[in-house]
Design an enzyme around this catalytic site. Structure first.
Site, PDB file in Angstrom:
ATOM      1  N   HIS A 221      -6.575 -10.944  15.249  1.00 30.22           N
ATOM      2  CA  HIS A 221      -7.235 -10.218  14.161  1.00 30.22           C
ATOM      3  C   HIS A 221      -8.486 -10.915  13.603  1.00 30.22           C
ATOM      4  O   HIS A 221      -8.765 -10.839  12.400  1.00 30.22           O
ATOM      5  CB  HIS A 221      -6.222  -9.983  13.043  1.00 30.22           C
ATOM      6  CG  HIS A 221      -6.510  -8.791  12.186  1.00 30.22           C
ATOM      7  ND1 HIS A 221      -7.671  -8.654  11.448  1.00 30.22           N
ATOM      8  CD2 HIS A 221      -5.796  -7.669  11.947  1.00 30.22           C
ATOM      9  CE1 HIS A 221      -7.629  -7.507  10.788  1.00 30.22           C
ATOM     10  NE2 HIS A 221      -6.513  -6.890  11.073  1.00 30.22           N
TER      11      HIS A 221
ATOM     12  N   GLU B 267      -9.461  -5.300  17.611  1.00 29.55           N
ATOM     13  CA  GLU B 267      -8.119  -5.783  17.933  1.00 29.55           C
ATOM     14  C   GLU B 267      -7.544  -5.018  19.109  1.00 29.55           C
ATOM     15  O   GLU B 267      -7.162  -3.859  18.966  1.00 29.55           O
ATOM     16  CB  GLU B 267      -7.206  -5.580  16.720  1.00 29.55           C
ATOM     17  CG  GLU B 267      -7.761  -6.115  15.417  1.00 29.55           C
ATOM     18  CD  GLU B 267      -7.253  -5.287  14.226  1.00 29.55           C
ATOM     19  OE1 GLU B 267      -6.031  -5.117  14.098  1.00 29.55           O
ATOM     20  OE2 GLU B 267      -8.075  -4.797  13.449  1.00 29.55           O
TER      21      GLU B 267
ATOM     22  N   ASP C  87     -11.726   2.689  11.242  1.00 31.87           N
ATOM     23  CA  ASP C  87     -10.465   1.952  11.169  1.00 31.87           C
ATOM     24  C   ASP C  87      -9.441   2.724  11.995  1.00 31.87           C
ATOM     25  O   ASP C  87      -8.502   3.310  11.475  1.00 31.87           O
ATOM     26  CB  ASP C  87     -10.010   1.816   9.707  1.00 31.87           C
ATOM     27  CG  ASP C  87      -8.842   0.846   9.559  1.00 31.87           C
ATOM     28  OD1 ASP C  87      -8.369   0.332  10.591  1.00 31.87           O
ATOM     29  OD2 ASP C  87      -8.409   0.621   8.415  1.00 31.87           O
TER      30      ASP C  87
ATOM     31  N   ARG D 148       0.219  -0.385  12.088  1.00 34.75           N
ATOM     32  CA  ARG D 148       1.151   0.282  11.177  1.00 34.75           C
ATOM     33  C   ARG D 148       2.356   0.930  11.856  1.00 34.75           C
ATOM     34  O   ARG D 148       2.244   1.450  12.971  1.00 34.75           O
ATOM     35  CB  ARG D 148       0.405   1.347  10.369  1.00 34.75           C
ATOM     36  CG  ARG D 148      -0.657   0.730   9.483  1.00 34.75           C
ATOM     37  CD  ARG D 148      -1.348   1.718   8.566  1.00 34.75           C
ATOM     38  NE  ARG D 148      -2.150   0.965   7.598  1.00 34.75           N
ATOM     39  CZ  ARG D 148      -3.363   0.483   7.851  1.00 34.75           C
ATOM     40  NH1 ARG D 148      -3.929   0.719   9.008  1.00 34.75           N
ATOM     41  NH2 ARG D 148      -3.996  -0.235   6.937  1.00 34.75           N
TER      42      ARG D 148
ATOM     43  N   HIS E 290       1.240  -4.964  10.052  1.00 31.94           N
ATOM     44  CA  HIS E 290       1.013  -6.304  10.590  1.00 31.94           C
ATOM     45  C   HIS E 290       2.202  -7.261  10.487  1.00 31.94           C
ATOM     46  O   HIS E 290       2.033  -8.435  10.136  1.00 31.94           O
ATOM     47  CB  HIS E 290      -0.208  -6.926   9.906  1.00 31.94           C
ATOM     48  CG  HIS E 290      -1.517  -6.275  10.270  1.00 31.94           C
ATOM     49  ND1 HIS E 290      -1.716  -5.555  11.415  1.00 31.94           N
ATOM     50  CD2 HIS E 290      -2.722  -6.253   9.623  1.00 31.94           C
ATOM     51  CE1 HIS E 290      -2.965  -5.116  11.472  1.00 31.94           C
ATOM     52  NE2 HIS E 290      -3.598  -5.517  10.388  1.00 31.94           N
TER      53      HIS E 290
HETATM   54  C1  GLA Z   1      -6.272  -3.640  10.380  1.00 38.29           C
HETATM   55  C2  GLA Z   1      -6.050  -2.287   9.820  1.00 38.29           C
HETATM   56  C3  GLA Z   1      -6.851  -2.090   8.559  1.00 38.29           C
HETATM   57  C4  GLA Z   1      -6.580  -3.194   7.566  1.00 38.29           C
HETATM   58  C5  GLA Z   1      -6.812  -4.527   8.224  1.00 38.29           C
HETATM   59  C6  GLA Z   1      -6.383  -5.677   7.341  1.00 38.29           C
HETATM   60  O1  GLA Z   1      -7.439  -3.759  11.033  1.00 38.29           O
HETATM   61  O2  GLA Z   1      -6.336  -1.266  10.731  1.00 38.29           O
HETATM   62  O3  GLA Z   1      -6.546  -0.851   7.984  1.00 38.29           O
HETATM   63  O4  GLA Z   1      -5.277  -3.100   7.087  1.00 38.29           O
HETATM   64  O5  GLA Z   1      -6.068  -4.637   9.387  1.00 38.29           O
HETATM   65  O6  GLA Z   1      -6.973  -5.627   6.095  1.00 38.29           O
END
Ligand code: GLA
Length: 379
Positions: free
Chosen positions: A208, A344, A280, A108, A137
């Protein structure tokens, strides 16, 4: 010509061919076929990499995506351990970034805005966790949704190239990108992204893939045991943007310094977990030079284990909190919440707005290089 002379000239011809094309020197483990067509009629190819133990990786020119990864369990049974689709038509609907090469900027960017060398840039805001818009992304049509050009390299690799033009998705500079997948006989899948630019830009190219090591995508990954080589993580705000703080994991449910089942603490009453709807976040990898261990994940039932190493400073561990059964994938399976995890390796999210984070800027004359090695085993 006598038999012998014929044989000698045939040998000379094949020797010459081998010199010209080293791939012919050894039997190639890479095959390719047409996978389908883009909506504009352009042909898309898929490549299959196979090694001596029978591991198979399939990669496609669409999104430089890892379509499938088959590895053996402890009994030698091969299964695909990734989420995704059976056909190109399916991949064209890929809204969750399954298998994809993500860019120009993975993760982000706050408010979809950054400034570089005194100039302001505005990106599309295509995501809004907690109701707060941000750029996610790479934008509306990031690297995961474009057609790359694939080429077999040597006897175990496929290279994808793509030119991301100046201004594409709001980013400055013509960026020349290559992504190479290779599969060796030590059961290592390697992914290398390289990029150069003709004007200063920011980037964070990310792989990813969603993994479920059990081989059964209908089950959750909550019993997978994870270790992260990270003593710190990046807390976020409600919009899942790092606050800028680098926080120790010790004494929190973010501590994966020792092997821990993902489900053990995922629902704990802990602010970061509540904001993320589970894991996350970016973990800051412990310092080391060059390639270093990032993560180890093991599925106790199948015995499959994957070890990830990288040259990047962080790893995003996302446990599939947003999966809600609306993605109907391979074999018609509806991918439910937490049925896969993404690990990732990356630069720090929102680095373009955080001078205290490692820089995400690439300038002309420099080469960006992101390396990941996934090592598979079972026992
Ligand atoms: C990444 C982000 C998540 C989500 C996924 C895609 O891993 O950190 O919050 O947006 O991508 O769904």
């Amino acid at each position: 010509m006598t038999q012998t002379r014929l044989l000698i000239s045939a040998l000379a011809i094949s020797l010459l061919a081998c010199q010209k094309n080293p791939a012919m020197a050894k039997e190639t483990n890479v095959t390719q076929e047409v996978y389908g067509k883009m909506p504009d009629g352009k042909e898309v190819r898929i490549f299959t990499l196979a090694n001596k133990d029978g591991l198979i990786a399939k990669v496609t020119e669409y999104g430089a995506i890892l379509v499938l990864m088959e590895t053996p369990d402890k009994n030698g049974k091969l299964s695909d351990i990734t989420h995704g689709y059976d056909t190109l038509a399916g991949w064209l609907t890929n809204k969750s970034y399954f298998g994809a090469t993500v860019g120009r900027f993975g993760n982000r960017i706050k408010d979809g805005k950054f400034s570089l060398d005194g100039k302001d840039y505005t990106l599309a805001t295509n995501n809004d966790p907690g109701g707060i818009p941000c750029a996610l992304h790479g934008g509306l049509k990031g690297f995961d949704k474009v057609l790359w050009t694939g080429k077999v390299i040597g006897d175990d690799a496929v290279e994808f190239t793509y030119l991301s033009k100046d201004g594409e998705e709001g980013y400055p500079g013509n960026l020349t990108v290559s992504v190479t997948y290779s599969l060796n006989d030590n059961n290592e899948l390697k992914w290398v992204a390289k990029a150069t630019t003709d004007a200063p830009t920011v980037l964070n190219i990310v792989q990813h893939t969603y993994w479920n090591l059990s081989g059964d995508p209908a089950t959750t990954i909550l019993d997978h045991v994870l270790t992260l080589n990270a003593g710190n993580y990046l807390p976020t705000d409600k919009g899942l943007i790092p606050t800028g703080e680098i926080a120790p994991v010790a004494g929190t449910p973010m501590d994966f310094t020792k092997p821990t089942a993902i489900g053990d603490r995922v629902n704990d009453d802990f602010e970061a977990l509540k904001l993320g709807g589970g894991y996350d976040h970016a973990w800051v990898l412990n310092k080391g030079e060059g390639m270093r261990l990032a993560a180890t994940v093991k599925d106790p039932k199948s015995g499959r284990e994957m070890i990830i190493s990288t040259n990047q400073p962080a790893i995003q561990f996302y446990c599939g909190n947003f999966l809600d059964g609306s993605d109907v994938g391979k074999g018609g399976v509806k991918y439910a919440r937490r049925t896969a995890l993404a690990l990732e390796t990356e630069g720090f999210p929102d680095a373009p707005n955080k001078p205290q984070f490692p820089s995400a800027v690439l300038r002309p004359g420099e080469t960006y290089e992101h390396v990941i090695v996934y090592k598979f085993s079972a026992g």
